[in-house]
Design a protein around this motif. Structure first.
Motif, PDB file in Angstrom:
ATOM      1  N   ALA A  64       0.832  -1.203   0.000  1.00  0.00           N
ATOM      2  CA  ALA A  64       0.000   0.000   0.000  1.00  0.00           C
ATOM      3  C   ALA A  64       0.869   1.257   0.000  1.00  0.00           C
ATOM      4  CB  ALA A  64      -0.932  -0.003   1.206  1.00  0.00           C
ATOM      5  N   THR A  65       1.975   1.226   0.736  1.00  0.00           N
ATOM      6  CA  THR A  65       2.890   2.365   0.793  1.00  0.00           C
ATOM      7  C   THR A  65       3.514   2.622  -0.568  1.00  0.00           C
ATOM      8  OG1 THR A  65       3.339   1.923   3.122  1.00  0.00           O
ATOM      9  CG2 THR A  65       4.936   3.275   1.941  1.00  0.00           C
ATOM     10  N   TYR A  66       4.000   1.561  -1.209  1.00  0.00           N
ATOM     11  CA  TYR A  66       4.596   1.722  -2.542  1.00  0.00           C
ATOM     12  C   TYR A  66       3.551   2.139  -3.572  1.00  0.00           C
ATOM     13  CZ  TYR A  66       9.316   0.097  -1.540  1.00  0.00           C
ATOM     14  OH  TYR A  66      10.601  -0.008  -1.077  1.00  0.00           O
ATOM     15  N   THR A  67       2.316   1.712  -3.416  1.00  0.00           N
ATOM     16  CA  THR A  67       1.261   2.121  -4.339  1.00  0.00           C
ATOM     17  C   THR A  67       1.052   3.628  -4.265  1.00  0.00           C
ATOM     18  OG1 THR A  67       0.169  -0.022  -4.202  1.00  0.00           O
ATOM     19  CG2 THR A  67      -1.184   1.839  -4.927  1.00  0.00           C
ATOM     20  N   VAL A  68       1.039   4.166  -3.053  1.00  0.00           N
ATOM     21  CA  VAL A  68       0.899   5.617  -2.890  1.00  0.00           C
ATOM     22  C   VAL A  68       2.093   6.327  -3.539  1.00  0.00           C
ATOM     23  CG1 VAL A  68       0.787   7.517  -1.230  1.00  0.00           C
ATOM     24  CG2 VAL A  68      -0.494   5.415  -0.806  1.00  0.00           C
ATOM     25  N   PRO A  83       2.130  12.034  -8.402  1.00  0.00           N
ATOM     26  CA  PRO A  83       2.649  12.770  -9.564  1.00  0.00           C
ATOM     27  C   PRO A  83       4.161  13.026  -9.426  1.00  0.00           C
ATOM     28  CG  PRO A  83       0.668  13.815  -8.716  1.00  0.00           C
ATOM     29  CD  PRO A  83       1.047  12.750  -7.739  1.00  0.00           C
ATOM     30  N   ASP A  84       4.853  13.044 -10.564  1.00  0.00           N
ATOM     31  CA  ASP A  84       6.309  13.215 -10.568  1.00  0.00           C
ATOM     32  C   ASP A  84       6.752  14.501  -9.880  1.00  0.00           C
ATOM     33  OD1 ASP A  84       6.648  10.836 -11.897  1.00  0.00           O
ATOM     34  OD2 ASP A  84       6.838  11.756 -13.880  1.00  0.00           O
ATOM     35  N   ASP A  85       6.027  15.593 -10.095  1.00  0.00           N
ATOM     36  CA  ASP A  85       6.435  16.856  -9.473  1.00  0.00           C
ATOM     37  C   ASP A  85       6.314  16.794  -7.954  1.00  0.00           C
ATOM     38  OD1 ASP A  85       3.651  16.755  -9.822  1.00  0.00           O
ATOM     39  OD2 ASP A  85       3.467  18.941  -9.760  1.00  0.00           O
ATOM     40  N   GLU A  86       5.349  16.031  -7.469  1.00  0.00           N
ATOM     41  CA  GLU A  86       5.209  15.855  -6.025  1.00  0.00           C
ATOM     42  C   GLU A  86       6.355  14.997  -5.466  1.00  0.00           C
ATOM     43  OE1 GLU A  86       1.650  14.461  -3.068  1.00  0.00           O
ATOM     44  OE2 GLU A  86       1.088  15.157  -5.066  1.00  0.00           O
ATOM     45  N   ASP A 126      12.516  15.509  -0.268  1.00  0.00           N
ATOM     46  CA  ASP A 126      13.969  15.483  -0.117  1.00  0.00           C
ATOM     47  C   ASP A 126      14.523  14.092   0.160  1.00  0.00           C
ATOM     48  OD1 ASP A 126      14.229  18.230  -0.537  1.00  0.00           O
ATOM     49  OD2 ASP A 126      13.924  18.674   1.595  1.00  0.00           O
ATOM     50  N   SER A 127      13.825  13.316   0.974  1.00  0.00           N
ATOM     51  CA  SER A 127      14.293  11.980   1.328  1.00  0.00           C
ATOM     52  C   SER A 127      13.173  10.974   1.089  1.00  0.00           C
ATOM     53  CB  SER A 127      14.730  11.951   2.795  1.00  0.00           C
ATOM     54  OG  SER A 127      15.062  10.634   3.164  1.00  0.00           O
ATOM     55  N   PRO A 128      13.174  10.328  -0.089  1.00  0.00           N
ATOM     56  CA  PRO A 128      12.112   9.366  -0.380  1.00  0.00           C
ATOM     57  C   PRO A 128      12.007   8.243   0.656  1.00  0.00           C
ATOM     58  CG  PRO A 128      13.286   9.901  -2.385  1.00  0.00           C
ATOM     59  CD  PRO A 128      14.045  10.529  -1.249  1.00  0.00           C
ATOM     60  N   PHE A 129      13.126   7.754   1.160  1.00  0.00           N
ATOM     61  CA  PHE A 129      13.063   6.673   2.143  1.00  0.00           C
ATOM     62  C   PHE A 129      12.386   7.141   3.419  1.00  0.00           C
ATOM     63  CE2 PHE A 129      14.791   3.991   5.578  1.00  0.00           C
ATOM     64  CZ  PHE A 129      14.258   2.778   5.160  1.00  0.00           C
TER      65      PHE A 129
END
Length: 99
Positions: free
Chosen positions: A48-52, A57-60, A65-68
């Protein structure tokens, strides 16, 4: 869970970016398991986390700053939602609504 021992790289080893994603997913699943106590529900929370993340959107995504760190925060929100929800949701149903 005990971390896997580091192995020396082989010449035909997978690309490092793939290895990073696999390691990231393993950490997220371990965290979800510690919070939820179920392997199946932990896997569902990570999914579910990866789905979000991947439907964002790419700009979001570029503004993060830190995807992890974002993934961990979102995963914790999903897990809390599952822990405070009905037993049906805790069993892995309708996780998208807890965000």
């Amino acid at each position: 869970m005990v971390p896997e021992p580091l192995r020396p790289l082989r010449p035909n080893a997978l690309p490092s970016a793939f290895c990073v994603v696999v390691a990231e997913r393993r950490l997220l699943k371990n965290l979800a398991y510690q919070l939820l106590g179920s392997v199946d529900v932990a896997e569902h929370a990570v999914q579910a986390t990866y789905t979000v993340w991947y439907t964002m959107p790419d700009d979001e995504q570029d503004g993060i700053d830190s995807p992890f760190t974002w993934l961990v925060g979102t995963l914790v929100q999903v897990c809390i939602g599952l822990l405070t929800s009905s037993p049906t949701q805790a069993a892995g149903q309708n996780t998208a609504q807890v965000l």
